[in-house]
Scaffold this motif. Structure first.
Motif, PDB file in Angstrom:
ATOM      1  N   ALA A 185       6.177  -6.205  11.514  1.00 57.83           N
ATOM      2  CA  ALA A 185       5.002  -5.727  10.594  1.00 57.83           C
ATOM      3  C   ALA A 185       4.053  -6.666  10.368  1.00 57.83           C
ATOM      4  CB  ALA A 185       5.497  -5.013   9.492  1.00 57.83           C
ATOM      5  N   HIS A 186       2.833  -6.359  10.272  1.00 61.43           N
ATOM      6  CA  HIS A 186       1.637  -7.202   9.592  1.00 61.43           C
ATOM      7  C   HIS A 186       1.103  -6.667   8.190  1.00 61.43           C
ATOM      8  CE1 HIS A 186       0.553  -8.052  14.151  1.00 61.43           C
ATOM      9  NE2 HIS A 186       1.795  -8.670  13.660  1.00 61.43           N
ATOM     10  N   VAL A 187       1.118  -7.451   7.335  1.00 62.03           N
ATOM     11  CA  VAL A 187       0.765  -7.288   5.867  1.00 62.03           C
ATOM     12  C   VAL A 187      -0.277  -8.334   5.522  1.00 62.03           C
ATOM     13  CG1 VAL A 187       1.741  -7.323   3.595  1.00 62.03           C
ATOM     14  CG2 VAL A 187       3.476  -6.758   5.390  1.00 62.03           C
ATOM     15  N   LYS A 188      -1.516  -7.582   5.012  1.00 64.72           N
ATOM     16  CA  LYS A 188      -2.376  -8.416   4.545  1.00 64.72           C
ATOM     17  C   LYS A 188      -2.672  -8.439   3.181  1.00 64.72           C
ATOM     18  CE  LYS A 188      -5.535  -6.968   8.659  1.00 64.72           C
ATOM     19  NZ  LYS A 188      -5.569  -8.187   9.303  1.00 64.72           N
ATOM     20  N   ALA A 195      12.098  -6.310   6.330  1.00 67.04           N
ATOM     21  CA  ALA A 195      11.572  -7.051   5.105  1.00 67.04           C
ATOM     22  C   ALA A 195      10.534  -6.165   4.345  1.00 67.04           C
ATOM     23  CB  ALA A 195      10.824  -8.152   5.444  1.00 67.04           C
ATOM     24  N   VAL A 196       9.592  -5.257   4.808  1.00 64.43           N
ATOM     25  CA  VAL A 196       8.899  -4.381   4.343  1.00 64.43           C
ATOM     26  C   VAL A 196       9.553  -3.280   3.741  1.00 64.43           C
ATOM     27  CG1 VAL A 196       7.239  -2.652   4.634  1.00 64.43           C
ATOM     28  CG2 VAL A 196       6.781  -4.825   5.956  1.00 64.43           C
ATOM     29  N   LEU A 232      11.678  -4.812   0.532  1.00 65.93           N
ATOM     30  CA  LEU A 232      10.836  -4.962  -0.687  1.00 65.93           C
ATOM     31  C   LEU A 232       9.937  -3.720  -1.106  1.00 65.93           C
ATOM     32  CD1 LEU A 232       9.657  -8.886   0.256  1.00 65.93           C
ATOM     33  CD2 LEU A 232      11.765  -8.050  -1.032  1.00 65.93           C
ATOM     34  N   GLY A 233       9.829  -3.063  -0.279  1.00 62.02           N
ATOM     35  CA  GLY A 233       9.111  -1.694  -0.573  1.00 62.02           C
ATOM     36  C   GLY A 233       7.558  -2.055  -0.813  1.00 62.02           C
ATOM     37  N   LEU A 234       7.052  -2.888   0.459  1.00 65.52           N
ATOM     38  CA  LEU A 234       5.744  -3.392   0.400  1.00 65.52           C
ATOM     39  C   LEU A 234       4.824  -2.364   0.499  1.00 65.52           C
ATOM     40  CD1 LEU A 234       6.145  -6.680   2.231  1.00 65.52           C
ATOM     41  CD2 LEU A 234       6.285  -6.297  -0.337  1.00 65.52           C
ATOM     42  N   LYS A 235       3.792  -1.835  -0.346  1.00 66.40           N
ATOM     43  CA  LYS A 235       2.604  -0.796   0.056  1.00 66.40           C
ATOM     44  C   LYS A 235       1.385  -1.418  -0.650  1.00 66.40           C
ATOM     45  CE  LYS A 235       5.092   1.774  -3.307  1.00 66.40           C
ATOM     46  NZ  LYS A 235       6.424   1.301  -3.315  1.00 66.40           N
ATOM     47  N   VAL A 236       0.280  -0.812   0.101  1.00 65.03           N
ATOM     48  CA  VAL A 236      -0.928  -0.973  -0.279  1.00 65.03           C
ATOM     49  C   VAL A 236      -1.296  -0.826  -1.878  1.00 65.03           C
ATOM     50  CG1 VAL A 236      -3.737  -0.502  -0.201  1.00 65.03           C
ATOM     51  CG2 VAL A 236      -1.969  -0.644   1.891  1.00 65.03           C
ATOM     52  N   MET A 281      11.190 -13.632  -8.558  1.00 64.24           N
ATOM     53  CA  MET A 281      10.551 -13.182  -7.113  1.00 64.24           C
ATOM     54  C   MET A 281      11.696 -12.866  -6.032  1.00 64.24           C
ATOM     55  SD  MET A 281       7.230 -14.902  -5.354  1.00 64.24           S
ATOM     56  CE  MET A 281       8.116 -16.626  -4.912  1.00 64.24           C
ATOM     57  N   LYS A 282      11.330 -11.835  -5.269  1.00 68.08           N
ATOM     58  CA  LYS A 282      11.892 -11.401  -4.313  1.00 68.08           C
ATOM     59  C   LYS A 282      11.180 -11.751  -2.740  1.00 68.08           C
ATOM     60  CE  LYS A 282      12.784  -7.099  -5.125  1.00 68.08           C
ATOM     61  NZ  LYS A 282      12.921  -5.764  -4.936  1.00 68.08           N
ATOM     62  N   ILE A 283      11.777 -12.341  -1.876  1.00 63.36           N
ATOM     63  CA  ILE A 283      10.942 -12.964  -0.772  1.00 63.36           C
ATOM     64  C   ILE A 283      11.416 -12.053   0.501  1.00 63.36           C
ATOM     65  CG2 ILE A 283      12.844 -14.679  -0.391  1.00 63.36           C
ATOM     66  CD1 ILE A 283      10.026 -16.498   0.187  1.00 63.36           C
ATOM     67  N   SER A 284      10.322 -12.040   1.551  1.00 59.08           N
ATOM     68  CA  SER A 284      10.609 -11.519   2.729  1.00 59.08           C
ATOM     69  C   SER A 284      11.399 -12.042   3.833  1.00 59.08           C
ATOM     70  CB  SER A 284       9.063 -11.002   3.523  1.00 59.08           C
ATOM     71  OG  SER A 284       8.525 -12.212   3.881  1.00 59.08           O
ATOM     72  N   ALA A 285      11.586 -13.302   3.446  1.00 56.99           N
ATOM     73  CA  ALA A 285      12.457 -14.054   4.373  1.00 56.99           C
ATOM     74  C   ALA A 285      13.934 -13.376   4.471  1.00 56.99           C
ATOM     75  CB  ALA A 285      12.768 -15.411   3.866  1.00 56.99           C
ATOM     76  N   ARG A 286      14.320 -13.072   5.817  1.00 53.93           N
ATOM     77  CA  ARG A 286      15.579 -12.419   5.853  1.00 53.93           C
ATOM     78  C   ARG A 286      16.826 -13.135   5.852  1.00 53.93           C
ATOM     79  NH1 ARG A 286      15.373  -8.112   5.033  1.00 53.93           N
ATOM     80  NH2 ARG A 286      13.935  -8.864   3.539  1.00 53.93           N
TER      81      ARG A 286
END
Lengths: 70, 70, 70, 70, 70, 70
Positions: free
Chosen positions: B23-26, B43-44, B47-51, F1-6
Motif C-alpha cells: 500500500a501507499h500512504v501519503k 500494516a494498513v 493500524l486502521g490507517l485512514k484519510v 505509538m504503534k508503528i507499521s513495521a512488521r
C-alpha cells in the motif's frame, strides 16, 4: 537528474557533523521540521555540503514507515 | 514506545491506496509538505490507517540522502 | 541535482514491469551487468520510464552488502 | 547460501577503509564500474575482507532507485 | 556465500503470499518469533520458497532500529 | 505509538558500542537469538540505551531478505 524517490524535500542545511567515516547532516524543511541524514564523509566532501546551503532530503517511499498514537 | 529513528514527522494522512500486497500512504506534514510511504497492506489494516487521521512518517537517518542543485 | 548516494550507475532500461502499486525496472549497466530496481508505479509514470531509455541505478552505500565465496 | 536479493554483482575489492564502527568497502564490478558499500567493521573482520579479493556487492531491489537526465 | 549482513536468523517458512509483483514471506525463528519479509515474486520463484522449508531471515544492521517502552 | 513495521522483536540489550557518530546495539531476543542494530550515537543518548534494558528490534518487512542453503 530526476530521481524515482517519491520524497524530495527542499530545505536548508543547519548542521554537518563528520565522524570517522560517517557524517550526519541536518536539513530544515518547511520552517520548523528538521530531517536528519546519515551519509558518508566522502559524500559531504564531494557535494561540498555546508551550513546555510539549500539542499534536499531525499527518501525512497519504501524507507518510510507510518506510526500512530496508541 | 520511543524509537531510535531520528525522523518522526507528525502530520495527517491524505491518501491510502492499497495494491495486491503493498500500500501507499501519503502524509501531509507541516502544511504543504507531503511524504509518501510504501508499506504492507497488513500494516494498513492493523493500524486502521485512514484519510484524515493523525499519523507520523518515521524514517531512519541512514535512509535519508542529500541532494543539491547542480 | 547532485545526490549524496555513492552509487550512480549509468545504463539502459531493458525491462519495465508494473504491478498493482509496485513496478520492477531492470537497467543494464556496463554491458552484461543488470541491476533490478523495485519502485512505485507512480515513479515509473512520472519519469516516463521505458525500455531503451538511458537511466541510472542509484544506490546508497549503506544499502550495499558484501558477500564472499565460502 | 542463495539469497533473495535481486542484485548480486561479482567483482574485486579495491579499497577497504575502517572507521570507528563503520567501514567502507569499494568493489570493482565489470571493469570500470565501482560500487561502494558501507558495512560494520565487525563484518570486515569476520569475512576477512581485503584488497584484491573476489567479492560480491549485494543489493535488495527495493533499495535501488532510478534516475534519468533532465 | 558468506554475507556481511550482521543478522542471519535461521528458521522455517510458515507463509508465502504472492502479490502482483511483491511477495510476503513469514519465517518462524527460535520457536515463537516470526519475521516478515517483503521480496519480489521473482525471488520467491527462483529460490523455490515454500511453507515448511528451512530458511534464513537476513537483515543488514543499518536497517534495524531500536525501540523502548515509554 | 504503534508503528507499521512488521517486525517488532522484544528482547534485552546485551551490548552498546559507540563510535564517532554511529553506535552498534545488540539485542538478545528469544533466548539465544541476537540482533545487531546500527544507529546514531544521538539515538543511543536520547533513548538512554544501556546493557540489561528491555528493548525492541524494529525492522521494516522490505528490509528483510530471505536466504536458503545451496
Amino acid at each position: 537528474m530526476k530521481i524515482s524517490a517519491r520524497n524530495v524535500l527542499k530545505g536548508k542545511i543547519i548542521d554537518v557533523t563528520k565522524g570517522a567515516t560517517t557524517a550526519h547532516v541536518k536539513i530544515e524543511i518547511g520552517g520548523r521540521i528538521i530531517v536528519t541524514s546519515s551519509i558518508t564523509n566522502a559524500a559531504v566532501d564531494e557535494l561540498g555540503l555546508k551550513v546555510g546551503q539549500e539542499a534536499f532530503a531525499i527518501i525512497k517511499a519504501s524507507d518510510v514507515m507510518v506510526g500512530v498514537a496508541d
